[in-house]
Design an enzyme around this catalytic site. Structure first.
Site, PDB file in Angstrom:
ATOM      1  N   LYS A  40      -6.359 -11.766 -30.780  1.00 21.04           N
ATOM      2  CA  LYS A  40      -5.884 -11.591 -32.143  1.00 21.04           C
ATOM      3  C   LYS A  40      -4.563 -12.357 -32.343  1.00 21.04           C
ATOM      4  CE  LYS A  40      -9.505  -8.991 -31.975  1.00 21.04           C
ATOM      5  NZ  LYS A  40      -9.489  -7.565 -31.693  1.00 21.04           N
TER       6      LYS A  40
ATOM      7  N   ARG B  24      -9.560 -16.297  -8.420  1.00 21.03           N
ATOM      8  CA  ARG B  24      -9.730 -14.930  -8.928  1.00 21.03           C
ATOM      9  C   ARG B  24      -8.484 -14.120  -8.597  1.00 21.03           C
ATOM     10  NH1 ARG B  24     -11.987 -11.629  -5.704  1.00 21.03           N
ATOM     11  NH2 ARG B  24     -13.785 -12.911  -5.159  1.00 21.03           N
TER      12      ARG B  24
ATOM     13  N   ASP C  66      -2.212   0.424 -26.832  1.00 19.01           N
ATOM     14  CA  ASP C  66      -2.851  -0.804 -27.303  1.00 19.01           C
ATOM     15  C   ASP C  66      -1.942  -1.371 -28.389  1.00 19.01           C
ATOM     16  OD1 ASP C  66      -4.355  -2.733 -28.660  1.00 19.01           O
ATOM     17  OD2 ASP C  66      -6.261  -1.719 -28.296  1.00 19.01           O
TER      18      ASP C  66
ATOM     19  N   TYR D 139      -9.956   1.284 -31.557  1.00 17.04           N
ATOM     20  CA  TYR D 139     -10.874   0.161 -31.697  1.00 17.04           C
ATOM     21  C   TYR D 139     -12.287   0.608 -31.263  1.00 17.04           C
ATOM     22  CZ  TYR D 139     -12.929  -4.412 -30.832  1.00 17.04           C
ATOM     23  OH  TYR D 139     -13.758  -5.500 -30.836  1.00 17.04           O
TER      24      TYR D 139
END
Ligand SMILES: *Cc1c(COP(=O)(O)O)cnc(C)c1O
Length: 378
Positions: free
Chosen positions: A195, A46, A170, A98
């Site tokens: 994407k 992690r 973004d 978004y």
């Protein structure tokens, strides 16, 4: 290093231990310590994993920042960035961000006292007007979805600096291949790597790059504390995708130009939204701040019925959410990604029932144009 070389040789390429030219998938959770604290830089996956680190170093290099961070999705990345703020803070965001970003701000983070205002950041006056005493950041998405609106990153960052705010961008639609927000003055750039960066519709991931050691330290603390990390296998898939980002983006761009031209000349198509068009209101800014206009186009066919006929007759455009993949995808924002926005608000934004959005894939563009033509003729 030039752009396409950096995609291949940026970050940590290969494996010094074996000479393997691809970074191995370190499918491991923990690491042997030679005595207490005597580790080789990795303690627990992690906190850090060698495959994830290679990806994080790569995106750091591509976005020209100080440190990169990989998360389990774009939304996990956005949420982690928002954890930099405190209860009582206010964030100013682009109005057509978004849908998931709108949702996490207005339905989740608001419950923790992080307040937000959504404004049309494509006009700079709107930004300055909405800055409050407790505003801490300007969050920009450019180009936006589905209307491909453009915000001037450099000018917005200047406004932010004047008011001691962070600028967050973004960069999902442009990718660092076309647009590097940190070089334009932004502090944090983030991606839904699901994407274009991944590019093959096979991985969900999010990436963040920050421009200072202070932000790097804070975000690493949040990443390790909240734990939304990307696994080693997905990290590897993403690096594999990124290697071909340059050739993919060039091809998406060339095909999109041809499709935009076709759509503009097709009489039944009412309006075409694409930043590469000179008629686009912020075409000059798009040209100034990005090397390419991208592979996303929206157009209005006039009604829900016509959109439905188009969708049902297309052969190569898959009706699906998401974008930026090798496959051409098509969606109707009013009925899909933006369905949760009230109809009056959608009308205000220009998201009509006949608005169709396409993500131009890497099929032969002549097949794509013929396909659009036969389906529009129905
Ligand atoms: C898809 C998307 C997101 C969310 O990313 P996920 O990987 O789906 O969590 C955020 N911003 C933009 C612009 C997107 O297209």
């Amino acid at each position: 290093m030039r752009k396409k070389t950096k995609l291949i040789h940026g970050g940590i390429s290969g494996d010094p231990l074996t000479g393997a030219v691809s970074v191995p998938i370190y499918q491991v959770s923990t690491y042997k310590q030679e005595g207490i604290g005597g580790h080789k830089g990795f303690e627990y996956s992690r906190t850090g994993n060698p495959t994830r680190l290679a990806l994080e170093e790569l995106i750091k290099d591509l976005e020209c920042g100080k440190a990169g961070f990989a998360f389990g999705s774009g939304m996990a990345a956005i949420t982690a960035v928002m954890m930099l703020f405190n209860s009582g803070d206010h964030i100013l965001l682009t109005d057509d961000v978004y849908g998931g970003t709108y949702r996490v701000m207005s339905k989740v983070l608001n419950r923790f006292g992080i307040d937000s205002t959504f404004v049309d950041t494509s006009s700079l006056e709107n930004i300055e007007k909405e800055i409050k005493p407790n505003t801490k950041a300007i969050y920009i998405e450019t180009p936006t979805n589905p209307l491909l609106k453009i915000t001037d990153i450099a000018s917005a960052s200047e406004i932010a600096k004047k008011h001691h705010l962070l600028t967050i961008v973004d960069n999902t639609f442009s990718t660092p291949y076309w647009q590097q927000p940190l070089n334009l003055g932004a502090d944090i750039v983030l991606h839904s790597a699901t994407k274009y960066l991944g590019g093959h519709s096979d991985v969900v991931a999010g990436l963040v790059v920050v421009n200072s050691d202070k932000l790097a330290e804070e975000l690493h603390f949040i990443q390790n504390s909240t734990g939304g990390v990307l696994g080693p296998h997905d990290s590897w898939l993403l690096m594999r995708g990124i290697k071909t980002l340059g050739v993919r983006m060039e091809e998406h761009e060339a095909s999109t130009r041809r499709i935009v031209q076709f759509l503009q000349e097709y009489p039944a198509v009412k309006k075409v939204y694409y930043p590469g068009l000179e008629s686009h209101p912020n075409h000059d800014i798009a040209k100034k701040q990005s090397g390419g206009f991208g592979g996303m186009v929206s157009f209005d066919v006039g009604s829900e019925e016509k959109a439905d006929t188009l969708l049902r007759n297309l052969q190569y455009f898959t009706l699906a959410e998401s974008l930026g993949a090798v496959e051409s995808l098509i969606s109707v924002p009013a009925k899909m990604t933006h369905a949760s926005i009230p109809p009056e608000r959608r009308a205000e934004l220009g998201i009509t029932d006949g608005l169709v959005r396409i993500s131009v894939g890497l099929e032969d563009v002549d097949d794509l144009i013929e396909d659009l033509e036969q389906a529009l003729n129905k």
